[in-house]
Design a protein around this motif. Sequence first.
Motif, PDB file in Angstrom:
ATOM      1  N   HIS A  49      46.220  35.746  43.110  1.00 14.24           N
ATOM      2  CA  HIS A  49      45.920  36.564  41.937  1.00 14.24           C
ATOM      3  C   HIS A  49      44.443  36.938  42.003  1.00 14.24           C
ATOM      4  CE1 HIS A  49      49.745  35.705  39.871  1.00 14.24           C
ATOM      5  NE2 HIS A  49      49.614  34.481  40.346  1.00 14.24           N
ATOM      6  N   LEU A  50      44.029  37.832  41.125  1.00 12.68           N
ATOM      7  CA  LEU A  50      42.616  38.197  41.048  1.00 12.68           C
ATOM      8  C   LEU A  50      41.993  37.611  39.793  1.00 12.68           C
ATOM      9  CD1 LEU A  50      42.350  41.948  42.154  1.00 12.68           C
ATOM     10  CD2 LEU A  50      41.291  39.970  43.259  1.00 12.68           C
ATOM     11  N   THR A  51      40.804  37.033  39.943  1.00  5.31           N
ATOM     12  CA  THR A  51      40.070  36.505  38.808  1.00  5.31           C
ATOM     13  C   THR A  51      39.370  37.631  38.057  1.00  5.31           C
ATOM     14  OG1 THR A  51      38.049  36.186  40.088  1.00  5.31           O
ATOM     15  CG2 THR A  51      39.653  34.366  40.082  1.00  5.31           C
ATOM     16  N   LYS A  52      38.720  37.273  36.980  1.00  2.27           N
ATOM     17  CA  LYS A  52      37.989  38.260  36.182  1.00  2.27           C
ATOM     18  C   LYS A  52      36.905  38.952  36.994  1.00  2.27           C
ATOM     19  CE  LYS A  52      35.484  38.700  31.786  1.00  2.27           C
ATOM     20  NZ  LYS A  52      35.019  37.983  30.565  1.00  2.27           N
ATOM     21  N   ASP A  53      36.301  38.215  37.952  1.00  2.00           N
ATOM     22  CA  ASP A  53      35.258  38.813  38.796  1.00  2.00           C
ATOM     23  C   ASP A  53      35.788  39.245  40.157  1.00  2.00           C
ATOM     24  OD1 ASP A  53      35.656  36.120  39.387  1.00  2.00           O
ATOM     25  OD2 ASP A  53      33.583  35.773  40.008  1.00  2.00           O
ATOM     26  N   CYS A  54      37.091  39.542  40.207  1.00  2.00           N
ATOM     27  CA  CYS A  54      37.700  40.236  41.357  1.00  2.00           C
ATOM     28  C   CYS A  54      37.779  39.380  42.616  1.00  2.00           C
ATOM     29  CB  CYS A  54      36.942  41.526  41.670  1.00  2.00           C
ATOM     30  SG  CYS A  54      36.391  42.456  40.228  1.00  2.00           S
ATOM     31  N   VAL A  55      37.923  38.063  42.459  1.00  2.04           N
ATOM     32  CA  VAL A  55      38.049  37.155  43.594  1.00  2.04           C
ATOM     33  C   VAL A  55      39.493  36.702  43.712  1.00  2.04           C
ATOM     34  CG1 VAL A  55      37.319  34.921  44.551  1.00  2.04           C
ATOM     35  CG2 VAL A  55      35.668  36.360  43.321  1.00  2.04           C
ATOM     36  N   LEU A  56      40.004  36.638  44.936  1.00  2.00           N
ATOM     37  CA  LEU A  56      41.373  36.174  45.164  1.00  2.00           C
ATOM     38  C   LEU A  56      41.425  34.662  44.972  1.00  2.00           C
ATOM     39  CD1 LEU A  56      42.285  38.296  48.305  1.00  2.00           C
ATOM     40  CD2 LEU A  56      43.311  38.503  46.039  1.00  2.00           C
ATOM     41  N   LYS A  66      42.566  49.109  28.739  1.00  2.00           N
ATOM     42  CA  LYS A  66      41.995  47.768  28.689  1.00  2.00           C
ATOM     43  C   LYS A  66      42.703  46.856  27.687  1.00  2.00           C
ATOM     44  CE  LYS A  66      37.347  48.834  30.341  1.00  2.00           C
ATOM     45  NZ  LYS A  66      35.888  48.660  30.119  1.00  2.00           N
ATOM     46  N   SER A  67      43.618  47.423  26.906  1.00  5.16           N
ATOM     47  CA  SER A  67      44.345  46.604  25.934  1.00  5.16           C
ATOM     48  C   SER A  67      45.288  45.616  26.620  1.00  5.16           C
ATOM     49  CB  SER A  67      45.122  47.493  24.956  1.00  5.16           C
ATOM     50  OG  SER A  67      46.182  48.174  25.607  1.00  5.16           O
ATOM     51  N   VAL A  68      45.500  45.765  27.931  1.00  7.30           N
ATOM     52  CA  VAL A  68      46.350  44.806  28.652  1.00  7.30           C
ATOM     53  C   VAL A  68      45.691  43.430  28.715  1.00  7.30           C
ATOM     54  CG1 VAL A  68      47.461  46.588  30.062  1.00  7.30           C
ATOM     55  CG2 VAL A  68      45.383  45.462  30.898  1.00  7.30           C
ATOM     56  N   LEU A  69      44.418  43.362  28.378  1.00  8.86           N
ATOM     57  CA  LEU A  69      43.706  42.079  28.411  1.00  8.86           C
ATOM     58  C   LEU A  69      43.861  41.293  27.108  1.00  8.86           C
ATOM     59  CD1 LEU A  69      40.367  43.226  30.100  1.00  8.86           C
ATOM     60  CD2 LEU A  69      42.341  42.133  31.185  1.00  8.86           C
ATOM     61  N   ASN A 121      47.045  44.396  39.279  1.00  4.79           N
ATOM     62  CA  ASN A 121      46.217  45.590  39.422  1.00  4.79           C
ATOM     63  C   ASN A 121      45.824  46.170  38.069  1.00  4.79           C
ATOM     64  OD1 ASN A 121      45.899  45.788  42.261  1.00  4.79           O
ATOM     65  ND2 ASN A 121      48.011  46.507  42.455  1.00  4.79           N
ATOM     66  N   ALA A 122      46.745  46.152  37.107  1.00 14.38           N
ATOM     67  CA  ALA A 122      46.403  46.647  35.764  1.00 14.38           C
ATOM     68  C   ALA A 122      45.329  45.769  35.130  1.00 14.38           C
ATOM     69  CB  ALA A 122      47.651  46.682  34.891  1.00 14.38           C
ATOM     70  N   GLN A 123      45.456  44.451  35.292  1.00 13.44           N
ATOM     71  CA  GLN A 123      44.453  43.527  34.759  1.00 13.44           C
ATOM     72  C   GLN A 123      43.102  43.743  35.438  1.00 13.44           C
ATOM     73  OE1 GLN A 123      45.044  40.524  32.463  1.00 13.44           O
ATOM     74  NE2 GLN A 123      46.590  42.029  31.870  1.00 13.44           N
ATOM     75  N   ALA A 124      43.141  43.891  36.765  1.00 11.62           N
ATOM     76  CA  ALA A 124      41.900  44.029  37.530  1.00 11.62           C
ATOM     77  C   ALA A 124      41.174  45.322  37.194  1.00 11.62           C
ATOM     78  CB  ALA A 124      42.210  43.969  39.020  1.00 11.62           C
ATOM     79  N   ILE A 125      41.913  46.395  37.031  1.00 11.41           N
ATOM     80  CA  ILE A 125      41.286  47.668  36.654  1.00 11.41           C
ATOM     81  C   ILE A 125      40.638  47.549  35.280  1.00 11.41           C
ATOM     82  CG2 ILE A 125      41.779  50.074  36.038  1.00 11.41           C
ATOM     83  CD1 ILE A 125      43.927  50.013  38.284  1.00 11.41           C
ATOM     84  N   ALA A 126      41.339  46.882  34.355  1.00 12.02           N
ATOM     85  CA  ALA A 126      40.771  46.668  33.018  1.00 12.02           C
ATOM     86  C   ALA A 126      39.513  45.801  33.080  1.00 12.02           C
ATOM     87  CB  ALA A 126      41.809  46.025  32.111  1.00 12.02           C
ATOM     88  N   ALA A 147      38.948  51.502  40.165  1.00 12.66           N
ATOM     89  CA  ALA A 147      39.107  52.705  39.361  1.00 12.66           C
ATOM     90  C   ALA A 147      40.559  52.870  38.929  1.00 12.66           C
ATOM     91  CB  ALA A 147      38.662  53.929  40.172  1.00 12.66           C
ATOM     92  N   PRO A 148      40.814  53.630  37.875  1.00 14.21           N
ATOM     93  CA  PRO A 148      42.195  53.889  37.466  1.00 14.21           C
ATOM     94  C   PRO A 148      43.019  54.424  38.624  1.00 14.21           C
ATOM     95  CG  PRO A 148      40.688  54.670  35.785  1.00 14.21           C
ATOM     96  CD  PRO A 148      39.840  54.273  36.960  1.00 14.21           C
ATOM     97  N   GLY A 149      44.212  53.869  38.797  1.00 15.01           N
ATOM     98  CA  GLY A 149      45.087  54.294  39.881  1.00 15.01           C
ATOM     99  C   GLY A 149      44.858  53.573  41.194  1.00 15.01           C
ATOM    100  N   SER A 150      43.837  52.723  41.272  1.00 15.38           N
ATOM    101  CA  SER A 150      43.548  52.013  42.521  1.00 15.38           C
ATOM    102  C   SER A 150      44.397  50.744  42.619  1.00 15.38           C
ATOM    103  CB  SER A 150      42.066  51.661  42.598  1.00 15.38           C
ATOM    104  OG  SER A 150      41.697  50.750  41.574  1.00 15.38           O
TER     105      SER A 150
END
Length: 333
Positions: free
Chosen positions: A98-105, A167-170, A253-258, A263-266
């Motif tokens: 999974h990805l953490t809040k600071d984008c680490v696996l 960002k409401s997914v958070l 991915n939705a969480q990580a983008i938020a 970027a959106p769609g990445s």
Amino acid sequence: MLRWRWRAGYDAHWFAAETTRWSDAARDHGFGGPPGLDGASAQAGSAPAGAKPFLTLDGKQPLVIGHRGVPGLVPEETEASYDLAAALGTDSLEEDLHLTKDCVLVARHNPWLGDNTNMAEVAKTNPVVAARKRTTPGVRVKVKWLQTPTSGPADYPTDLVDPADPKSVLKALIVDGEDHTNDWSITDFTMAELKEWIAGTTYDAANERPKVFNGKLPVISFQDVIDIAKARSKETGRSISVYPETKNPTWNNAQAIANGCGAPGSRPLEDALIKIIRDNGLNAKDAPIIVQSSQPGVSEVLPSRRRWRLYRLHAHRRCRPRRLSARAWLGGD
């Protein structure tokens, strides 16, 4: 000697007894002894006379996978679990990403943390952790396909509580339609916070497994697992690979983008995986890594320059798991 054994007051005598029991069972079933398990187990020795090796359908030696390490003895996906798996002769260390809040696996099976860490206990004395519990309920969305008697529910829960705000997914904790309101999300913590505050506990069949290490073994990153595999490969003189699974890619991915990881769609989850593979020199067909995912679209978003192996998982009990073709190794599928 397993370095982690003597940290934080671990019960070495209990561990020795448990690993001896495991080794005896392995020996009785024709497996060899656990290499490098210095002083922690009885010598299992070689297989009994006349024992036949277990071979795959094409006559090759099977790949022995340490699924989340050795979760039957120590909390899964921790340094101790992977260290023990390597010591017992495992060929590959399997982990969920999974990805953490600071984008680490990060290596953890579930993105909600209440059932496989000591999060609830930590929250009793750590107000920062307590405040991050997701208590906002999800919202139900009607399906867009034609309803029939066999098409399933007419609606499903989602964590996008405000369609106008990605960002409401958070706020809610709905993972691929599964409601985990009043739990903690791994995406609300940085890797440093997870390592400092949170530790693993037994998970699957928890009541049947030892609890002595619960809350004593920190959550670790995917890079930590790679480092363990490299170190144990060097020590034992045999190749020990890593076997990561990208978990809940759409949700991650939705969480990580938020969280600002892309970027959106990445695809931040896949991007992070590709980066860590390249940074560790694993982008080769014969590299000691096999990537797995149950989401078919994952293979489609990975770049054509991919050289590492990719397996696709099938969840239905009547589906026979299959390895993707050789073209998938080279980015063709």
